[in-house]
Design a protein around this motif. Sequence first.
Motif, PDB file in Angstrom:
ATOM      1  N   SER A 145       0.630  -1.145   0.018  1.00 26.10           N
ATOM      2  CA  SER A 145      -0.031  -0.103  -0.085  1.00 26.10           C
ATOM      3  C   SER A 145       0.788   1.293  -0.101  1.00 26.10           C
ATOM      4  O   SER A 145       0.394   2.281  -0.562  1.00 26.10           O
ATOM      5  CB  SER A 145      -1.010  -0.001   1.059  1.00 26.10           C
ATOM      6  OG  SER A 145      -0.170  -0.010   2.503  1.00 26.10           O
ATOM      7  N   GLN A 199      -3.948   1.113  -7.648  1.00 30.28           N
ATOM      8  CA  GLN A 199      -5.326   1.005  -7.150  1.00 30.28           C
ATOM      9  C   GLN A 199      -5.573  -0.115  -6.661  1.00 30.28           C
ATOM     10  O   GLN A 199      -6.252  -0.490  -5.711  1.00 30.28           O
ATOM     11  CB  GLN A 199      -6.252   1.859  -8.216  1.00 30.28           C
ATOM     12  CG  GLN A 199      -6.055   3.114  -8.561  1.00 30.28           C
ATOM     13  CD  GLN A 199      -7.015   3.748  -9.234  1.00 30.28           C
ATOM     14  OE1 GLN A 199      -6.910   4.338 -10.551  1.00 30.28           O
ATOM     15  NE2 GLN A 199      -8.574   3.490  -9.117  1.00 30.28           N
ATOM     16  N   ASN A 203      -6.679  -1.010  -2.886  1.00 33.05           N
ATOM     17  CA  ASN A 203      -8.081  -1.849  -2.435  1.00 33.05           C
ATOM     18  C   ASN A 203      -7.806  -3.199  -1.905  1.00 33.05           C
ATOM     19  O   ASN A 203      -8.428  -3.136  -0.821  1.00 33.05           O
ATOM     20  CB  ASN A 203      -8.647  -2.410  -3.883  1.00 33.05           C
ATOM     21  CG  ASN A 203      -9.685  -1.295  -4.679  1.00 33.05           C
ATOM     22  OD1 ASN A 203     -10.327  -0.434  -3.759  1.00 33.05           O
ATOM     23  ND2 ASN A 203      -9.643  -1.173  -5.911  1.00 33.05           N
ATOM     24  N   LEU A 206      -7.200  -1.827   1.714  1.00 30.94           N
ATOM     25  CA  LEU A 206      -8.438  -1.197   2.695  1.00 30.94           C
ATOM     26  C   LEU A 206      -9.470  -2.656   2.786  1.00 30.94           C
ATOM     27  O   LEU A 206     -10.034  -2.648   3.766  1.00 30.94           O
ATOM     28  CB  LEU A 206      -9.233  -0.463   1.670  1.00 30.94           C
ATOM     29  CG  LEU A 206      -8.355   0.973   1.423  1.00 30.94           C
ATOM     30  CD1 LEU A 206      -9.290   1.946   0.348  1.00 30.94           C
ATOM     31  CD2 LEU A 206      -8.305   1.706   2.788  1.00 30.94           C
ATOM     32  N   ASP A 226      -4.390   8.641   4.575  1.00 31.05           N
ATOM     33  CA  ASP A 226      -5.899   8.260   4.174  1.00 31.05           C
ATOM     34  C   ASP A 226      -5.930   7.639   2.681  1.00 31.05           C
ATOM     35  O   ASP A 226      -5.699   8.529   1.758  1.00 31.05           O
ATOM     36  CB  ASP A 226      -6.842   9.669   4.148  1.00 31.05           C
ATOM     37  CG  ASP A 226      -8.262   9.212   3.923  1.00 31.05           C
ATOM     38  OD1 ASP A 226      -8.640   8.093   3.243  1.00 31.05           O
ATOM     39  OD2 ASP A 226      -9.261  10.180   4.186  1.00 31.05           O
ATOM     40  N   SER A 228      -8.122   6.173   1.144  1.00 25.33           N
ATOM     41  CA  SER A 228      -9.226   6.206   0.194  1.00 25.33           C
ATOM     42  C   SER A 228      -8.891   7.549  -0.295  1.00 25.33           C
ATOM     43  O   SER A 228      -9.406   7.789  -1.544  1.00 25.33           O
ATOM     44  CB  SER A 228     -10.484   6.300   1.331  1.00 25.33           C
ATOM     45  OG  SER A 228     -10.809   5.281   1.959  1.00 25.33           O
ATOM     46  N   MET A 231      -7.049   7.110  -3.303  1.00 22.91           N
ATOM     47  CA  MET A 231      -7.893   6.597  -4.406  1.00 22.91           C
ATOM     48  C   MET A 231      -8.402   7.544  -5.194  1.00 22.91           C
ATOM     49  O   MET A 231      -8.192   7.398  -6.593  1.00 22.91           O
ATOM     50  CB  MET A 231      -8.558   5.359  -3.849  1.00 22.91           C
ATOM     51  CG  MET A 231      -9.435   4.573  -4.911  1.00 22.91           C
ATOM     52  SD  MET A 231      -8.376   3.417  -5.961  1.00 22.91           S
ATOM     53  CE  MET A 231      -8.457   2.081  -4.543  1.00 22.91           C
ATOM     54  N   LYS A 232      -8.995   8.313  -4.545  1.00 20.62           N
ATOM     55  CA  LYS A 232      -9.614   9.650  -5.313  1.00 20.62           C
ATOM     56  C   LYS A 232      -8.777  10.221  -6.002  1.00 20.62           C
ATOM     57  O   LYS A 232      -8.990  10.640  -7.205  1.00 20.62           O
ATOM     58  CB  LYS A 232     -10.620  10.420  -4.121  1.00 20.62           C
ATOM     59  CG  LYS A 232     -11.721   9.740  -3.612  1.00 20.62           C
ATOM     60  CD  LYS A 232     -12.416  10.669  -2.787  1.00 20.62           C
ATOM     61  CE  LYS A 232     -13.670  10.037  -2.247  1.00 20.62           C
ATOM     62  NZ  LYS A 232     -14.325  11.074  -1.202  1.00 20.62           N
ATOM     63  N   GLY A 266     -13.993   3.806  -6.899  1.00 24.71           N
ATOM     64  CA  GLY A 266     -13.469   4.579  -5.648  1.00 24.71           C
ATOM     65  C   GLY A 266     -13.686   6.248  -5.693  1.00 24.71           C
ATOM     66  O   GLY A 266     -13.162   6.930  -4.721  1.00 24.71           O
ATOM     67  N   GLU A 274     -10.490  17.876  -0.376  1.00 25.40           N
ATOM     68  CA  GLU A 274      -9.799  16.882  -0.841  1.00 25.40           C
ATOM     69  C   GLU A 274      -8.570  17.251  -1.933  1.00 25.40           C
ATOM     70  O   GLU A 274      -8.154  16.388  -2.623  1.00 25.40           O
ATOM     71  CB  GLU A 274     -10.693  15.895  -1.664  1.00 25.40           C
ATOM     72  CG  GLU A 274     -11.576  15.544  -0.592  1.00 25.40           C
ATOM     73  CD  GLU A 274     -13.077  14.701  -1.357  1.00 25.40           C
ATOM     74  OE1 GLU A 274     -13.301  13.763  -0.920  1.00 25.40           O
ATOM     75  OE2 GLU A 274     -13.375  15.090  -2.611  1.00 25.40           O
TER      76      GLU A 274
END
Length: 551
Positions: A145, A199, A203, A206, A226, A228, A231-232, A266, A274
């Motif tokens: 990760s 990604q 995933n 997470l 973070d 997530s 991912m965004k 995602g 953000e």
Amino acid sequence: MKTKFNRSIHTNKMRLLGAVCLAVLTTSSCKKNFEDINTNPIGVSDKDLISDYNDLKFFFQQEQRAIINFSGGGDPNSYQLQQNLNADVFSGYFMAPNAFGGGGNNTNYFMKTGWNGEAFKVAYLNVMANVVKLKNNGIDQTYPSVWAVSQLIKVTAMSRLTDIYGPIPYSTVGLKTDNPYDNQKDIYTKFFAELDDAQAKINTFLSAGKPLPFKFNEFDLVYGGDFSAWMKYSNSLRLRLALRIVKVDEAKARLEAEKAMNPANGGLLSTAAENMSVKVVGAGFTNPLVYIASKWNDIRMGAAIESYLSGYADPRLPKYFDKATGKDVAGTYKGIRIGSDMSDRETYQGYSVINVSNGSSPSFSLNSPVQLMTAAEVHFLRAEAALRGWSAGGTAQGFYESGIKTSFEQWKAGDASSYIGNSTNKPSGYVDPRNTANNAAAMATVTVKWNEAASMEEKLEKIITQKWLAIFPEGLEAWSEFRRTGYPKLFPVVTNSSGGTIDTDIQIRRLPYPQNEYDTNAAELNKGIQLLGGQDNGGTRLWWDVKKGNF
């Protein structure tokens, strides 16, 4: 200061001599310099990095800072050469009030060899060096990760680099002892594959729900650990890169864009909270743009952004810039036209600087995070995707207007409703009270209010113009989108000192390769120039920058 700047140029030219051999990180003649420059002062070997989390943090943060090349000790000279006196000026955002190089420099297309190589050097010496260090320590296997985020940082940095030069060494960096150049199409293909891999790893992490054995939030200068949010960002970066290639490979562009916009993958950046910005933390680190503008007085507002912000009566104008203080311009917002005569250093010092002083809460300080991507940009990317008929999850008008609103929210510029509904205000002409030779009529007549009956081209001009205003002050992305689309329409350079290699009206398309590449890697460089398909000068178009219509 000018004297400090010139001294730093000399220093950086000397450092540049070993940059490209350092890029591959494996040749014996380069290893000593690589270790001198890139090793943690406390000493760390490959076998120690995985177990010593402090050293892992050190190399990971080095990679993050290197995207925009933060400098320690309050000296952001490298950023000044890497971006500020290049893309930030070419984008229409800024202009230098000083006659660097005796008046002949990149701001009037007299391309300075010592400036042109800085982005190249930084990418390999400070980004790829740390990526390879992490890879050699098995981080991709031990902490996949963390490796995924490292890959996202790498793609961010190297996409910026290839969009400056064109073909670059990429696919075999750290694996071979030579420096073969990849063509840009292959580089972009690899970017998309690396985003897929990153990604997938995020995933998996997470889904497993198992924490890392160290505080990754203390490593991460962007999203505080973070995954997530990363991912965004990955999806948002994919969307940016997809639209970059739309004129040369529309099928691939649509495939990657729709993958990015699919909520099942995602999500995307959607709110200002953000935004992808690198925090300025640690002793000696400062926001380089703010330092250059406020401490060195080396950069001022550009005439182009004055034209659009003033003409539109844009509430973000006082959020972006301070009022001018000089004679004949005091109390106004006044920019400098690119390529203006800067022979008198004091003439333009009093023109508008970024907002570091005016108002109760100035927008910029030495501790301001360095912005690389905003949620507003993503809304505008989706607006263009919808305009092209792709599955974007909404309409072009809806995303266009939400992009403006999101930017207003980011800059605390108030309610955007009246601005969005304005169908009369247009960009203004430029008047220079110090030199009438710099005066110019407005380049565009586009208004803000969306008109569904307008042509596709007019709608695109609205989208890109408002995106350009929203992503300020990130000049490299702004310059790339200007080259891709022709928008916003920018004032041409007043004096073109390129010797005919750069068309005044078409404007500059890239930076020439560093002299050090000619000196140390000539055979591979020549292959790279062949892949470029043109001459190694500022007028040669990149692979995605084709001379054809937007639709």
